[in-house]
Design an enzyme around this catalytic site. Structure first.
Site, PDB file in Angstrom:
ATOM      1  N   ALA A   6       0.875  -1.184   0.000  1.00 12.15           N
ATOM      2  CA  ALA A   6       0.000   0.000   0.000  1.00 12.15           C
ATOM      3  C   ALA A   6       0.914   1.237   0.000  1.00 12.15           C
ATOM      4  O   ALA A   6       0.811   2.104   0.863  1.00 12.15           O
ATOM      5  CB  ALA A   6      -0.968  -0.004   1.176  1.00 12.15           C
ATOM      6  N   GLY A  10       5.833   8.309   1.152  1.00 15.61           N
ATOM      7  CA  GLY A  10       6.829   8.052   2.195  1.00 15.61           C
ATOM      8  C   GLY A  10       7.707   6.866   1.803  1.00 15.61           C
ATOM      9  O   GLY A  10       8.938   6.948   1.836  1.00 15.61           O
ATOM     10  N   HIS A  11       7.057   5.768   1.386  1.00 14.36           N
ATOM     11  CA  HIS A  11       7.823   4.601   0.936  1.00 14.36           C
ATOM     12  C   HIS A  11       8.679   4.974  -0.276  1.00 14.36           C
ATOM     13  O   HIS A  11       9.844   4.605  -0.367  1.00 14.36           O
ATOM     14  CB  HIS A  11       6.878   3.469   0.496  1.00 14.36           C
ATOM     15  CG  HIS A  11       6.000   2.919   1.576  1.00 14.36           C
ATOM     16  ND1 HIS A  11       4.634   3.097   1.578  1.00 14.36           N
ATOM     17  CD2 HIS A  11       6.280   2.187   2.678  1.00 14.36           C
ATOM     18  CE1 HIS A  11       4.108   2.478   2.624  1.00 14.36           C
ATOM     19  NE2 HIS A  11       5.084   1.920   3.313  1.00 14.36           N
ATOM     20  N   GLN A  35       3.890  -9.624  13.180  1.00 14.41           N
ATOM     21  CA  GLN A  35       4.044  -8.339  13.868  1.00 14.41           C
ATOM     22  C   GLN A  35       2.713  -7.682  14.201  1.00 14.41           C
ATOM     23  O   GLN A  35       2.673  -6.593  14.764  1.00 14.41           O
ATOM     24  CB  GLN A  35       4.940  -7.398  13.065  1.00 14.41           C
ATOM     25  CG  GLN A  35       4.300  -6.777  11.835  1.00 14.41           C
ATOM     26  CD  GLN A  35       5.311  -5.986  11.044  1.00 14.41           C
ATOM     27  OE1 GLN A  35       6.252  -6.543  10.480  1.00 14.41           O
ATOM     28  NE2 GLN A  35       5.152  -4.671  10.990  1.00 14.41           N
ATOM     29  N   ASP A 125       8.404   5.578  11.884  1.00 10.36           N
ATOM     30  CA  ASP A 125       8.320   4.495  12.873  1.00 10.36           C
ATOM     31  C   ASP A 125       9.581   4.557  13.734  1.00 10.36           C
ATOM     32  O   ASP A 125      10.479   3.717  13.613  1.00 10.36           O
ATOM     33  CB  ASP A 125       8.186   3.159  12.152  1.00 10.36           C
ATOM     34  CG  ASP A 125       6.916   3.109  11.325  1.00 10.36           C
ATOM     35  OD1 ASP A 125       5.850   2.880  11.898  1.00 10.36           O
ATOM     36  OD2 ASP A 125       6.979   3.355  10.102  1.00 10.36           O
ATOM     37  N   GLN A 128      10.698   1.651  15.874  1.00 15.63           N
ATOM     38  CA  GLN A 128      11.100   0.551  14.994  1.00 15.63           C
ATOM     39  C   GLN A 128      12.531   0.772  14.486  1.00 15.63           C
ATOM     40  O   GLN A 128      13.310  -0.183  14.357  1.00 15.63           O
ATOM     41  CB  GLN A 128      10.121   0.459  13.820  1.00 15.63           C
ATOM     42  CG  GLN A 128      10.474  -0.598  12.822  1.00 15.63           C
ATOM     43  CD  GLN A 128       9.345  -0.835  11.837  1.00 15.63           C
ATOM     44  OE1 GLN A 128       8.389  -1.548  12.138  1.00 15.63           O
ATOM     45  NE2 GLN A 128       9.429  -0.235  10.670  1.00 15.63           N
ATOM     46  N   SER A 162       0.713   7.325   5.783  1.00 16.71           N
ATOM     47  CA  SER A 162       0.670   5.983   6.338  1.00 16.71           C
ATOM     48  C   SER A 162      -0.331   5.172   5.525  1.00 16.71           C
ATOM     49  O   SER A 162      -1.362   5.701   5.091  1.00 16.71           O
ATOM     50  CB  SER A 162       0.193   6.057   7.800  1.00 16.71           C
ATOM     51  OG  SER A 162      -0.216   4.776   8.230  1.00 16.71           O
ATOM     52  N   SER A 163      -0.020   3.896   5.341  1.00 20.60           N
ATOM     53  CA  SER A 163      -0.953   3.036   4.600  1.00 20.60           C
ATOM     54  C   SER A 163      -2.299   2.993   5.320  1.00 20.60           C
ATOM     55  O   SER A 163      -3.344   2.860   4.687  1.00 20.60           O
ATOM     56  CB  SER A 163      -0.381   1.619   4.494  1.00 20.60           C
ATOM     57  OG  SER A 163       0.933   1.672   3.985  1.00 20.60           O
TER      58      SER A 163
HETATM   59  P1  AMP Z   1       5.451  -0.084   6.354  1.00 22.29           P
HETATM   60  O1  AMP Z   1       4.994  -0.463   4.985  1.00 22.29           O
HETATM   61  O2  AMP Z   1       4.444   0.704   7.121  1.00 22.29           O
HETATM   62  O3  AMP Z   1       5.991  -1.267   7.132  1.00 22.29           O
HETATM   63  O4  AMP Z   1       6.687   0.907   6.147  1.00 22.29           O
HETATM   64  C1  AMP Z   1       7.812   0.530   5.408  1.00 22.29           C
HETATM   65  C2  AMP Z   1       8.899   1.557   5.613  1.00 22.29           C
HETATM   66  O5  AMP Z   1       8.456   2.840   5.149  1.00 22.29           O
HETATM   67  C3  AMP Z   1       9.268   1.740   7.097  1.00 22.29           C
HETATM   68  O6  AMP Z   1      10.662   1.905   7.215  1.00 22.29           O
HETATM   69  C4  AMP Z   1       8.537   3.004   7.466  1.00 22.29           C
HETATM   70  O7  AMP Z   1       9.108   3.704   8.541  1.00 22.29           O
HETATM   71  C5  AMP Z   1       8.643   3.798   6.170  1.00 22.29           C
HETATM   72  N1  AMP Z   1       7.585   4.818   6.127  1.00 22.29           N
HETATM   73  C6  AMP Z   1       6.265   4.643   6.382  1.00 22.29           C
HETATM   74  N2  AMP Z   1       5.600   5.817   6.313  1.00 22.29           N
HETATM   75  C7  AMP Z   1       6.534   6.763   6.024  1.00 22.29           C
HETATM   76  C8  AMP Z   1       6.490   8.184   5.833  1.00 22.29           C
HETATM   77  N3  AMP Z   1       5.338   8.858   5.917  1.00 22.29           N
HETATM   78  N4  AMP Z   1       7.635   8.838   5.553  1.00 22.29           N
HETATM   79  C9  AMP Z   1       8.816   8.155   5.459  1.00 22.29           C
HETATM   80  N5  AMP Z   1       8.923   6.813   5.626  1.00 22.29           N
HETATM   81  C10 AMP Z   1       7.806   6.127   5.899  1.00 22.29           C
END
Ligand code: AMP
Length: 254
Positions: A6, A10-11, A35, A125, A128, A162-163
């Site tokens: 998703a 950010g990703h 998780q 995160d 994390q 955020s997703s």
């Molecule tokens: P996730 O898919 O939520 O597990 O996130 C995957 C990676 O993307 C993790 O390292 C998150 O910290 C990073 N991430 C998620 N949201 C953002 C954001 N808004 N800005 C920068 N990195 C992000």
């Protein structure tokens, strides 16, 4: 870089950073069951794989690793316990029991399959990031894998991408930016008010906006333990829910 899909800007910012700095960028998409401490959250986690593939192509990702659960956790998989110390029992660790063990399991597996020189993770995160730092130390890979922590990418009004934002109703979406407003207010008033008062005011404003608040904390930026004074390197962190959508965000303070 490990993701659960998703994908949003950010990703993509992590992919762009990696592809600018490396000859090969691998992105994994795996919604890691171990998780999730909340089954409903796992069940409703958004999946947008076709759009994700398009965006990864566009951002210059070389390889998409899209494993099945059996590839990550084969039948002979032996789960180990990662010694994360206090990091595991405070903040997200407290509210999401088992979450960081699950994060370590999947990241450990991904690191051993992909064997990267660099890992790109988001400050969004924050805890994390500290856990992954600790994991890489525990695995004895600090000399081999460089950790790159990328800044949080936000919507125009400040809401951290955020997703899970996809699950907010229009009304919840307009209230959601209160998290960033309160983090910014803590940063702005840090030198004027006691830490306890800053936290209490943020909690009150979040509750007034309809949030159920798990925590508002001002913590040491390295250990994430509650700050004792303002001389340490500090980070403010919030976790709060609107309906059944739980959001987290943070801001570095000094
Ligand atoms: P996730 O898919 O939520 O597990 O996130 C995957 C990676 O993307 C993790 O390292 C998150 O910290 C990073 N991430 C998620 N949201 C953002 C954001 N808004 N800005 C920068 N990195 C992000």
């Amino acid at each position: 870089m490990p993701t659960m899909g998703a994908l949003h800007k950010g990703h993509i910012s992590l992919i762009e950073q990696s592809s600018a700095q490396n000859s090969l960028t691998v992105c994994s998409i795996f919604v890691n069951p171990t998780q999730f401490n909340n089954k409903e959250d796992f069940k409703h986690y958004p999946i947008t794989i076709e759009k994700d593939i398009e965006e990864l192509n566009y951002a210059g990702c070389s390889i998409l690793f899209l494993p099945t659960e059996a590839e990550i956790y084969p039948t002979n998989y032996l789960s180990v316990h990662y010694e994360l110390g206090k990091l595991e029992s405070i903040l997200e660790g407290y509210y999401r029991p088992g979450h960081f063990q699950g994060v370590c399991q999947v990241v450990d597996r991904l690191l051993s399959i992909v064997n990267p020189h660099n890992i790109y993770i988001g400050q969004k995160d924050y805890q994390q990031c500290m856990v992954i730092k600790r994991l890489i130390e525990l695995l004895g890979k600090s000399g081999q894998i460089q950790i790159n922590i990328a800044p949080t990418i936000r919507e125009k009004d400040g809401l951290a991408m955020s997703s899970r934002n996809l699950r907010l109703t229009n009304d919840q979406r307009s209230k959601a930016l209160t998290i960033y407003t309160e983090l910014s207010a803590i940063k702005e008033h840090l030198n004027e008010e006691p830490l306890d008062q800053l936290k209490k005011e943020a909690i009150r404003h979040l509750q007034e906006a309809g949030f159920f608040v798990d925590y508002v904390e001002i913590a040491n930026a390295e250990t994430l333990e509650p700050a004792a004074n303002k001389k340490e390197q500090l980070v403010a962190l919030i976790a709060a829910s609107l309906g059944d959508v739980r959001l987290i965000d943070n801001i570095s303070l000094n």
